[in-house]
Design a protein around this motif. Sequence first.
Motif, PDB file in Angstrom:
ATOM      1  N   LEU A  60       0.740  -1.300  -0.072  1.00  0.00           N
ATOM      2  CA  LEU A  60      -0.116   0.158   0.015  1.00  0.00           C
ATOM      3  C   LEU A  60       0.818   1.268  -0.044  1.00  0.00           C
ATOM      4  CD1 LEU A  60      -2.827   1.235   0.124  1.00  0.00           C
ATOM      5  CD2 LEU A  60      -2.621   1.244   2.524  1.00  0.00           C
ATOM      6  N   THR A  61       1.754   1.303   0.846  1.00  0.00           N
ATOM      7  CA  THR A  61       2.766   2.565   0.920  1.00  0.00           C
ATOM      8  C   THR A  61       3.415   2.911  -0.376  1.00  0.00           C
ATOM      9  OG1 THR A  61       2.916   2.644   3.310  1.00  0.00           O
ATOM     10  CG2 THR A  61       4.623   3.654   2.317  1.00  0.00           C
ATOM     11  N   TYR A  62       3.817   1.696  -0.854  1.00  0.00           N
ATOM     12  CA  TYR A  62       4.705   1.725  -2.314  1.00  0.00           C
ATOM     13  C   TYR A  62       3.639   2.238  -3.165  1.00  0.00           C
ATOM     14  CZ  TYR A  62       7.080  -1.841   0.444  1.00  0.00           C
ATOM     15  OH  TYR A  62       7.906  -2.366   1.495  1.00  0.00           O
ATOM     16  N   TRP A  63       2.358   2.039  -3.470  1.00  0.00           N
ATOM     17  CA  TRP A  63       1.593   2.153  -4.253  1.00  0.00           C
ATOM     18  C   TRP A  63       1.123   3.750  -4.093  1.00  0.00           C
ATOM     19  CZ3 TRP A  63      -2.548  -2.186  -3.723  1.00  0.00           C
ATOM     20  CH2 TRP A  63      -2.041  -3.388  -4.374  1.00  0.00           C
ATOM     21  N   LEU A  64       1.074   4.126  -2.995  1.00  0.00           N
ATOM     22  CA  LEU A  64       0.791   5.502  -2.769  1.00  0.00           C
ATOM     23  C   LEU A  64       1.898   6.308  -3.241  1.00  0.00           C
ATOM     24  CD1 LEU A  64      -0.706   5.504   0.816  1.00  0.00           C
ATOM     25  CD2 LEU A  64      -2.006   5.789  -1.112  1.00  0.00           C
ATOM     26  N   THR A  65       3.080   5.942  -3.039  1.00  0.00           N
ATOM     27  CA  THR A  65       4.556   6.594  -3.547  1.00  0.00           C
ATOM     28  C   THR A  65       4.311   6.811  -5.050  1.00  0.00           C
ATOM     29  OG1 THR A  65       5.517   6.227  -1.455  1.00  0.00           O
ATOM     30  CG2 THR A  65       6.726   6.985  -3.264  1.00  0.00           C
ATOM     31  N   THR A  66       4.067   5.552  -5.558  1.00  0.00           N
ATOM     32  CA  THR A  66       3.824   5.267  -6.913  1.00  0.00           C
ATOM     33  C   THR A  66       3.074   6.557  -7.447  1.00  0.00           C
ATOM     34  OG1 THR A  66       4.550   3.091  -6.919  1.00  0.00           O
ATOM     35  CG2 THR A  66       3.480   3.872  -8.920  1.00  0.00           C
ATOM     36  N   LEU A  67       2.086   6.364  -6.966  1.00  0.00           N
ATOM     37  CA  LEU A  67       0.968   7.587  -7.403  1.00  0.00           C
ATOM     38  C   LEU A  67       1.583   9.016  -7.452  1.00  0.00           C
ATOM     39  CD1 LEU A  67      -2.394   5.900  -5.889  1.00  0.00           C
ATOM     40  CD2 LEU A  67      -1.691   6.194  -8.445  1.00  0.00           C
ATOM     41  N   GLY A  68       2.169   9.545  -6.249  1.00  0.00           N
ATOM     42  CA  GLY A  68       2.680  10.684  -6.002  1.00  0.00           C
ATOM     43  C   GLY A  68       3.958  10.817  -7.150  1.00  0.00           C
ATOM     44  N   ASN A  69       4.642   9.640  -7.458  1.00  0.00           N
ATOM     45  CA  ASN A  69       5.704   9.862  -8.590  1.00  0.00           C
ATOM     46  C   ASN A  69       5.079  10.021  -9.978  1.00  0.00           C
ATOM     47  OD1 ASN A  69       8.602   9.228  -7.937  1.00  0.00           O
ATOM     48  ND2 ASN A  69       7.357   8.095  -6.536  1.00  0.00           N
ATOM     49  N   LEU A  70       3.865   9.136 -10.186  1.00  0.00           N
ATOM     50  CA  LEU A  70       3.241   9.528 -11.841  1.00  0.00           C
ATOM     51  C   LEU A  70       2.655  10.833 -11.615  1.00  0.00           C
ATOM     52  CD1 LEU A  70       1.672   5.742 -12.118  1.00  0.00           C
ATOM     53  CD2 LEU A  70       3.694   6.766 -13.054  1.00  0.00           C
ATOM     54  N   ALA A  71       2.225  11.490 -10.544  1.00  0.00           N
ATOM     55  CA  ALA A  71       1.774  12.759 -10.572  1.00  0.00           C
ATOM     56  C   ALA A  71       2.732  13.890 -10.736  1.00  0.00           C
ATOM     57  CB  ALA A  71       0.714  13.002  -9.266  1.00  0.00           C
TER      58      ALA A  71
END
Length: 463
Positions: A60-71
Amino acid sequence: MSRSWLIFPLLLLYLLHLGGVGFLGPDEPRYASIGRHMAQSGDWITPRLDSQPWFEKPPLTYWLTTLGNLAGLPDEWAARLPEALISAAFLVFFYLTLAREFSPQMALSAAAILATSAGWLAYSFAALTDLPMAAALSAALLILLFDARRAAVAGALLGVAILGKGFVPVVLIAPVLLIAKKKRIVTLASTAIVAAPWFILCWLRNGSAFWDDFFWKQHVARFLTPSLEHVQPFWFYIPVLLAGVFPWTPLTALLVRRQTYSDRRVRLLAVWVLFGLLFFSFARNKLPGYLLPLFPAVAIILAGALEEVSVKQWWLAACALLLVGLPTVTGILPDALLAGLSRSHVAFAPGGLVFVLVAAVVWRLAWKQKTEAALLSVALAAGLGALYLKYAAFHALDEMVSVRGFWRTHQSEVSAGCVDGVSRTWQYGLNYYAGHQVPACNADDDASRPRISTRDRQLEIRR
């Protein structure tokens, strides 16, 4: 007229200065590296650190950071902003749930206590796994206790909590599921629908190595053996809890009063907190963040305890007075994080004496039966104190504790260099900011190659 709406501007506190300091400790840069790799590779199933599978935590935390990077967010914002938003959203849900179940006044007290407690604030800033799990689990708990008709939603949130930090939420929610017998199947079914797909896909892709590391090492061995080097005494979480609810720590003295538990709902939460506290205390490995899921329930209990006290001015004034020590804490924070509190030089900061005046104002407001105003004054003072800590301590933390300041000054040397005796805390940070694993030095390295080492608890370049 109720001033309950005034709690919401405090949520802005969570969104300010998120990039004011580089990643701290070993976990923030490590988790951020995994999230960045997911964004670059497009593989959302297998977490990878330095291109190797990493099964210590669920995604979950990795996914959240992934979304931040993609943004397209900057490094620290990409990792920290999702956590801050989750915390703010949970606090809104927390307030609205308690206002409906108890009263707006009770909801105000509990939300103010939780929103401005040191532990919840700290983990709402850091890009770690604790806050998303604690928010999802606490939301599931409140729904099951106070609105069991939405058991499917509670189960989905429990599934999110499992994706946040593993199977500990299942243990913590178990006593509540024993009570909610009629909703147990619905809850567990929706939990499985949310959580199971990632576990199945990760197992199919990685085989037994995934379960051996994730379950046996990170769950069973972490609980039963000292192998992970986080062994602490049984009583470890008592001071953690007292420090975590700062500046509301004086209210914990009310927990010994029988009147605190006159409300059956508060008694139920108190039993659950005791269960969680004992569970974590029996574990061999202990870290402060493990206790975070208990904080929302503790805030409700403390708010209930305050309601049951006829003379509130002394309790609220004591909470405000405790903030006198905040500038002193701010001054020693870099040393404490770097070398431990016992090795830090403590010098009282007289600027904290301004909170004596705040305590006097709080006392007078409560004495005049303006309890809401008094409580919000403490919360506002704590929030301003937290802002002061961010803007006063972050520069020193960036230079002394995080490697970001060092990286900005020595980018070319770090990119071409090797590490010689650098702690893993700084190693992970160097790897993140360099964008690759900085290798360890060896005897065959060219003499001109920059060697990154430590001296006097600081990083340096040697040639």
